[in-house]
Scaffold this motif. Structure first.
Motif, short mmCIF file in Angstrom:
data_model
loop_
_atom_site.label_atom_id
_atom_site.label_comp_id
_atom_site.label_asym_id
_atom_site.label_seq_id
_atom_site.Cartn_x
_atom_site.Cartn_y
_atom_site.Cartn_z
N LYS A 184 0.97 -1.02 -0.10
CA LYS A 184 -0.41 -0.06 0.15
C LYS A 184 1.26 0.65 0.29
O LYS A 184 0.75 2.61 -1.18
N TRP A 197 2.59 1.45 -3.55
CA TRP A 197 1.80 1.89 -4.81
C TRP A 197 1.82 3.25 -5.26
O TRP A 197 1.75 3.23 -6.31
N LYS A 249 2.17 3.96 -9.04
CA LYS A 249 1.92 4.67 -9.74
C LYS A 249 2.31 5.14 -10.70
O LYS A 249 2.04 5.53 -12.15
N ILE A 269 -4.19 -2.41 -9.15
CA ILE A 269 -2.59 -2.01 -9.72
C ILE A 269 -2.76 -2.85 -11.34
O ILE A 269 -1.78 -2.44 -12.30
#
Length: 200
Positions: free
Chosen positions: A30, A33, A37, A67
């Protein structure tokens, strides 16, 4: 080699047609990410050492799906390799299993002597804590090696085993006398390490 260290992905210039970023910043899926991104937004496919991304579909199914969908929308790929856990603690075990016809049991044993490692790592694993401090953090899942359950699930997947449960156990090892290690001194009764088990 004309390689530069920069403070932001915005400063990275590449003329490669299909650039790939090797991402090695953290163990928590988490938390990393947003970084991944951003790499996708800049046109990079991503190979990440994040341990929780090595097999995220059981413990982080919604994030894994997010994802996957986001990467596909960009026409790019994200692969989580893990590091350790990673090749040594799961992929290698699966590879070894290919030379036999039946596997009844898998045992992976990893031992790390953190007394010879950097001080931040010693603090991360709780060296010098009281038993109570350690147990409080363990109860909140805030201490211990990240990614071991992902390794267990990856091995099971590779062996086509259906898991009914995974038990996680962590036990502190307490100093029975005063100890001096290269970077610090430990008092009797303080934490000198821990043992973590995954059973399935």
């Amino acid at each position: 080699m004309n390689v530069h260290v920069v403070s932001s992905i915005h400063e990275v210039k590449t003329s490669v047609e299909h650039p790939i970023a090797l991402h090695a910043t953290g163990s928590n899926a988490k938390q990393v990410w947003p970084q991944i991104k951003e790499l996708l937004d800049h046109g990079f496919s991503v190979v990440s050492t994040c341990e929780q991304l090595s097999f995220p579909w059981q413990r982080h199914p919604e994030l894994a799906k997010e994802i996957d969908i986001y990467a596909k929308s960009k026409g790019l790929s994200v692969i989580g390799t893990g590091i350790n856990p990673g090749f040594i603690m799961d992929t290698m075990a699966i590879c070894f299993s290919t030379v036999v016809t039946t596997v009844n049991r898998v045992l992976v044993n990893r031992k790390v002597d953190v007394s010879k490692r950097r001080l931040p790592l010693q603090r991360k694993v709780g060296i010098g804590m009281t038993k109570g401090e350690f147990e409080a953090l363990a109860e909140q899942d805030k201490i211990g090696h990240v990614g071991l359950e992902e390794s267990v699930r990856l091995i099971a997947y590779g062996l086509d085993w259906e898991l009914t449960r995974v038990n996680n156990t962590i036990e502190p090892t307490i100093a029975t006398e005063d100890i001096t290690v290269p970077l610090t001194s430990l008092k009797k009764g303080r934490l000198v390490g821990y043992t973590k088990y995954q059973e399935f």
